[in-house]
Design an enzyme around this catalytic site. Sequence first.
Site, PDB file in Angstrom:
ATOM      1  N   GLU A   1       0.841  -1.206   0.000  1.00 21.43           N
ATOM      2  CA  GLU A   1       0.000   0.000   0.000  1.00 21.43           C
ATOM      3  C   GLU A   1       0.878   1.259   0.000  1.00 21.43           C
ATOM      4  OE1 GLU A   1      -3.635   0.140   2.311  1.00 21.43           O
ATOM      5  OE2 GLU A   1      -2.887   1.988   3.220  1.00 21.43           O
TER       6      GLU A   1
ATOM      7  N   THR B   1      -3.922   4.899  -1.353  1.00 27.15           N
ATOM      8  CA  THR B   1      -4.939   5.419  -0.431  1.00 27.15           C
ATOM      9  C   THR B   1      -5.594   6.685  -0.990  1.00 27.15           C
ATOM     10  OG1 THR B   1      -3.400   6.790   0.799  1.00 27.15           O
ATOM     11  CG2 THR B   1      -3.692   4.521   1.568  1.00 27.15           C
ATOM     12  N   TYR B   2      -6.699   7.054  -0.355  1.00 27.48           N
ATOM     13  CA  TYR B   2      -7.510   8.185  -0.825  1.00 27.48           C
ATOM     14  C   TYR B   2      -7.762   9.119   0.356  1.00 27.48           C
ATOM     15  CZ  TYR B   2     -11.135  10.240  -3.828  1.00 27.48           C
ATOM     16  OH  TYR B   2     -11.865  11.067  -4.623  1.00 27.48           O
TER      17      TYR B   2
ATOM     18  N   GLY C   1     -14.214   5.692   4.763  1.00 29.47           N
ATOM     19  CA  GLY C   1     -13.286   6.838   4.720  1.00 29.47           C
ATOM     20  C   GLY C   1     -13.172   7.530   6.058  1.00 29.47           C
TER      21      GLY C   1
ATOM     22  N   ALA D   1     -19.785   2.403   3.581  1.00 25.56           N
ATOM     23  CA  ALA D   1     -19.109   1.757   2.451  1.00 25.56           C
ATOM     24  C   ALA D   1     -20.071   0.887   1.643  1.00 25.56           C
ATOM     25  CB  ALA D   1     -17.933   0.922   2.967  1.00 25.56           C
TER      26      ALA D   1
ATOM     27  N   HIS E   1     -14.234  -2.323  14.700  1.00 25.08           N
ATOM     28  CA  HIS E   1     -14.175  -0.909  14.310  1.00 25.08           C
ATOM     29  C   HIS E   1     -14.706  -0.074  15.457  1.00 25.08           C
ATOM     30  CE1 HIS E   1     -15.354   2.838  12.212  1.00 25.08           C
ATOM     31  NE2 HIS E   1     -14.285   2.565  11.484  1.00 25.08           N
TER      32      HIS E   1
ATOM     33  N   GLU F   1     -21.553  -5.459  13.971  1.00 27.38           N
ATOM     34  CA  GLU F   1     -20.482  -5.098  13.034  1.00 27.38           C
ATOM     35  C   GLU F   1     -20.298  -6.184  11.971  1.00 27.38           C
ATOM     36  OE1 GLU F   1     -16.507  -5.060  14.581  1.00 27.38           O
ATOM     37  OE2 GLU F   1     -15.910  -3.502  13.175  1.00 27.38           O
TER      38      GLU F   1
HETATM   39  C1  LIG Z   1      -7.534  -1.762   4.320  1.00 26.22           C
HETATM   40  C2  LIG Z   1      -7.980  -0.367   4.711  1.00 26.22           C
HETATM   41  C3  LIG Z   1      -7.708   0.692   3.856  1.00 26.22           C
HETATM   42  C4  LIG Z   1      -8.132   1.983   4.191  1.00 26.22           C
HETATM   43  N1  LIG Z   1      -7.862   3.022   3.322  1.00 26.22           N
HETATM   44  C5  LIG Z   1      -8.369   4.252   3.580  1.00 26.22           C
HETATM   45  C6  LIG Z   1      -8.193   5.325   2.649  1.00 26.22           C
HETATM   46  O1  LIG Z   1      -7.550   5.175   1.618  1.00 26.22           O
HETATM   47  N2  LIG Z   1      -8.749   6.527   2.941  1.00 26.22           N
HETATM   48  C7  LIG Z   1      -9.477   6.740   4.103  1.00 26.22           C
HETATM   49  O2  LIG Z   1      -9.977   7.838   4.316  1.00 26.22           O
HETATM   50  N3  LIG Z   1      -9.636   5.745   5.011  1.00 26.22           N
HETATM   51  C8  LIG Z   1      -9.095   4.509   4.769  1.00 26.22           C
HETATM   52  N4  LIG Z   1      -9.276   3.494   5.685  1.00 26.22           N
HETATM   53  C9  LIG Z   1      -9.961   3.797   6.943  1.00 26.22           C
HETATM   54  C10 LIG Z   1     -11.481   3.526   6.854  1.00 26.22           C
HETATM   55  O3  LIG Z   1     -12.051   4.234   5.791  1.00 26.22           O
HETATM   56  C11 LIG Z   1     -12.092   3.972   8.171  1.00 26.22           C
HETATM   57  O4  LIG Z   1     -11.580   3.176   9.236  1.00 26.22           O
HETATM   58  C12 LIG Z   1     -13.603   3.923   8.194  1.00 26.22           C
HETATM   59  O5  LIG Z   1     -14.038   4.446   9.456  1.00 26.22           O
HETATM   60  C13 LIG Z   1     -14.170   2.519   8.112  1.00 26.22           C
HETATM   61  O6  LIG Z   1     -14.196   2.118   6.811  1.00 26.22           O
HETATM   62  P1  LIG Z   1     -15.212   1.004   6.277  1.00 26.22           P
HETATM   63  O7  LIG Z   1     -14.943   0.932   4.841  1.00 26.22           O
HETATM   64  O8  LIG Z   1     -15.160  -0.206   7.115  1.00 26.22           O
HETATM   65  O9  LIG Z   1     -16.591   1.767   6.533  1.00 26.22           O
HETATM   66  P2  LIG Z   1     -18.062   1.232   6.772  1.00 26.22           P
HETATM   67  O10 LIG Z   1     -18.274  -0.107   6.210  1.00 26.22           O
HETATM   68  O11 LIG Z   1     -18.945   2.333   6.327  1.00 26.22           O
HETATM   69  O12 LIG Z   1     -18.104   1.094   8.358  1.00 26.22           O
HETATM   70  C14 LIG Z   1     -17.835   2.214   9.191  1.00 26.22           C
HETATM   71  C15 LIG Z   1     -18.571   1.997  10.514  1.00 26.22           C
HETATM   72  O13 LIG Z   1     -19.971   2.060  10.272  1.00 26.22           O
HETATM   73  C16 LIG Z   1     -20.596   0.838  10.627  1.00 26.22           C
HETATM   74  N5  LIG Z   1     -21.592   0.551   9.606  1.00 26.22           N
HETATM   75  C17 LIG Z   1     -21.403  -0.012   8.399  1.00 26.22           C
HETATM   76  N6  LIG Z   1     -22.578  -0.098   7.742  1.00 26.22           N
HETATM   77  C18 LIG Z   1     -23.515   0.419   8.547  1.00 26.22           C
HETATM   78  C19 LIG Z   1     -24.909   0.623   8.421  1.00 26.22           C
HETATM   79  N7  LIG Z   1     -25.577   0.252   7.320  1.00 26.22           N
HETATM   80  N8  LIG Z   1     -25.565   1.194   9.463  1.00 26.22           N
HETATM   81  C20 LIG Z   1     -24.910   1.584  10.590  1.00 26.22           C
HETATM   82  N9  LIG Z   1     -23.592   1.408  10.763  1.00 26.22           N
HETATM   83  C21 LIG Z   1     -22.897   0.844   9.755  1.00 26.22           C
HETATM   84  C22 LIG Z   1     -19.493  -0.198  10.665  1.00 26.22           C
HETATM   85  O14 LIG Z   1     -19.801  -1.261  11.560  1.00 26.22           O
HETATM   86  C23 LIG Z   1     -18.305   0.623  11.124  1.00 26.22           C
HETATM   87  O15 LIG Z   1     -18.304   0.776  12.524  1.00 26.22           O
HETATM   88  C24 LIG Z   1      -8.830   2.205   5.414  1.00 26.22           C
HETATM   89  C25 LIG Z   1      -9.073   1.132   6.287  1.00 26.22           C
HETATM   90  C26 LIG Z   1      -8.647  -0.145   5.943  1.00 26.22           C
HETATM   91  C27 LIG Z   1      -8.895  -1.285   6.891  1.00 26.22           C
END
Ligand SMILES: Cc1cc2nc3c(=O)[nH]c(=O)nc-3n(C[C@H](O)[C@H](O)[C@H](O)COP(=O)(O)OP(=O)(O)OC[C@H]3O[C@@H](n4cnc5c(N)ncnc54)[C@H](O)[C@@H]3O)c2cc1C
Length: 312
Positions: A17, A48-49, A108, A126, A159, A168
């Site tokens: 990465e 990353t973004y 993000g 996400a 998380h 989760e």
């Molecule tokens: C491999 C990796 C790469 C990363 N790269 C980046 C990057 O490039 N840029 C950046 O800004 N961040 C990055 N991050 C950080 C990440 O974006 C943050 O940690 C973010 O808070 C969680 O991302 P997620 O995709 O799991 O989000 P989500 O899946 O949206 O989850 C975030 C939180 O919301 C909860 N959730 C999910 N769906 C729902 C729903 N429908 N209703 C209620 N709650 C819900 C989840 O349980 C979790 O607690 C990265 C993390 C990892 C592990």
Amino acid sequence: MHITDIMRQDPPTFSFEFFPPKTPEAAETLYQTIRELEEYMPHFVSVTYGAGGSTRELTHDLVERIKNTTKLNPIPHLTCVCHTEAEIDGILTRYAQSGISNILALGGDPPRGMVYDKSADAFQHAIDLVKFIHRFNGTGAHPDRRGFGIGVAGFPEGHPATPNRLVEMDHLKAKVDAGADYIVTQLFFDNRDFLDFRERCLLADIHVPVIAGIMPITSISGFKRIAELAGGARFPARLLRALQRCDKDPAMVSRVGVHFALEQCHDLLDNDVAGIHFYTLNRSDATRIIFDSLGIPRQRKGAKPVTQSQVS
Ligand SMILES: Cc1cc2nc3c(=O)[nH]c(=O)nc-3n(C[C@H](O)[C@H](O)[C@H](O)COP(=O)(O)OP(=O)(O)OC[C@H]3O[C@@H](n4cnc5c(N)ncnc54)[C@H](O)[C@@H]3O)c2cc1C
């Protein structure tokens, strides 16, 4: 190629990465790192973004530069933060036209230093981005008729925003059911957390590959930064004890951190990990030392081993 195609052909995957550099000096370091790591023939690299407009353009540019000027297979990260549907559609169209095969779809991190209203984002989680990419895949805009492969994040230690681990896991399963075909985990330092997470995924009927995120510690300041960025990360006493013993000696700290990560990688391989993803922080030395000690000849065509003393 989709990550799942690569995994079927040549498991486990090894990947690196990078983050987009903000200064010419940082860009020079990154391009040197890319040149050095290209020799290891990783299965993919990811970029990353950020949350701000200008750094986002840097991600797109870096992804396209890697695609056009190296043999590497770049995967852009894409996040929900501060985006409209039209913007995401524009980004996906651009990546499709550039022949990018996979996207890592993420919630993000919130932007720093500005007022941020998450409720104004078109995509709240996400999963909404995964669904949107899945719909985009059906439009035929991508040269691969299946569209993009879609990766999502997983958190072996949980998380911070969802203290209820059962809920989760429901959210993670929903992302996979919506079209995600692989998971990359947050970094972790105790493999038991990863192995347990992988088993919990199976129990939740999640059957996509889970790639393990590994970050070698190379300095005490970097170690403190990890604790801040990967909120909730658990540092085993064994690691802390080893770092405390040598915290006045930067070269020794790096050796201890790299050795610890190497032990993690050996153990993960012994446990049939689907892939190992190295958080490189745009440096190659620690990753190269680990690679050179893993006994993976296929990756090493033409690569020059580095010595421990080269790690700073
Ligand atoms: C491999 C990796 C790469 C990363 N790269 C980046 C990057 O490039 N840029 C950046 O800004 N961040 C990055 N991050 C950080 C990440 O974006 C943050 O940690 C973010 O808070 C969680 O991302 P997620 O995709 O799991 O989000 P989500 O899946 O949206 O989850 C975030 C939180 O919301 C909860 N959730 C999910 N769906 C729902 C729903 N429908 N209703 C209620 N709650 C819900 C989840 O349980 C979790 O607690 C990265 C993390 C990892 C592990």
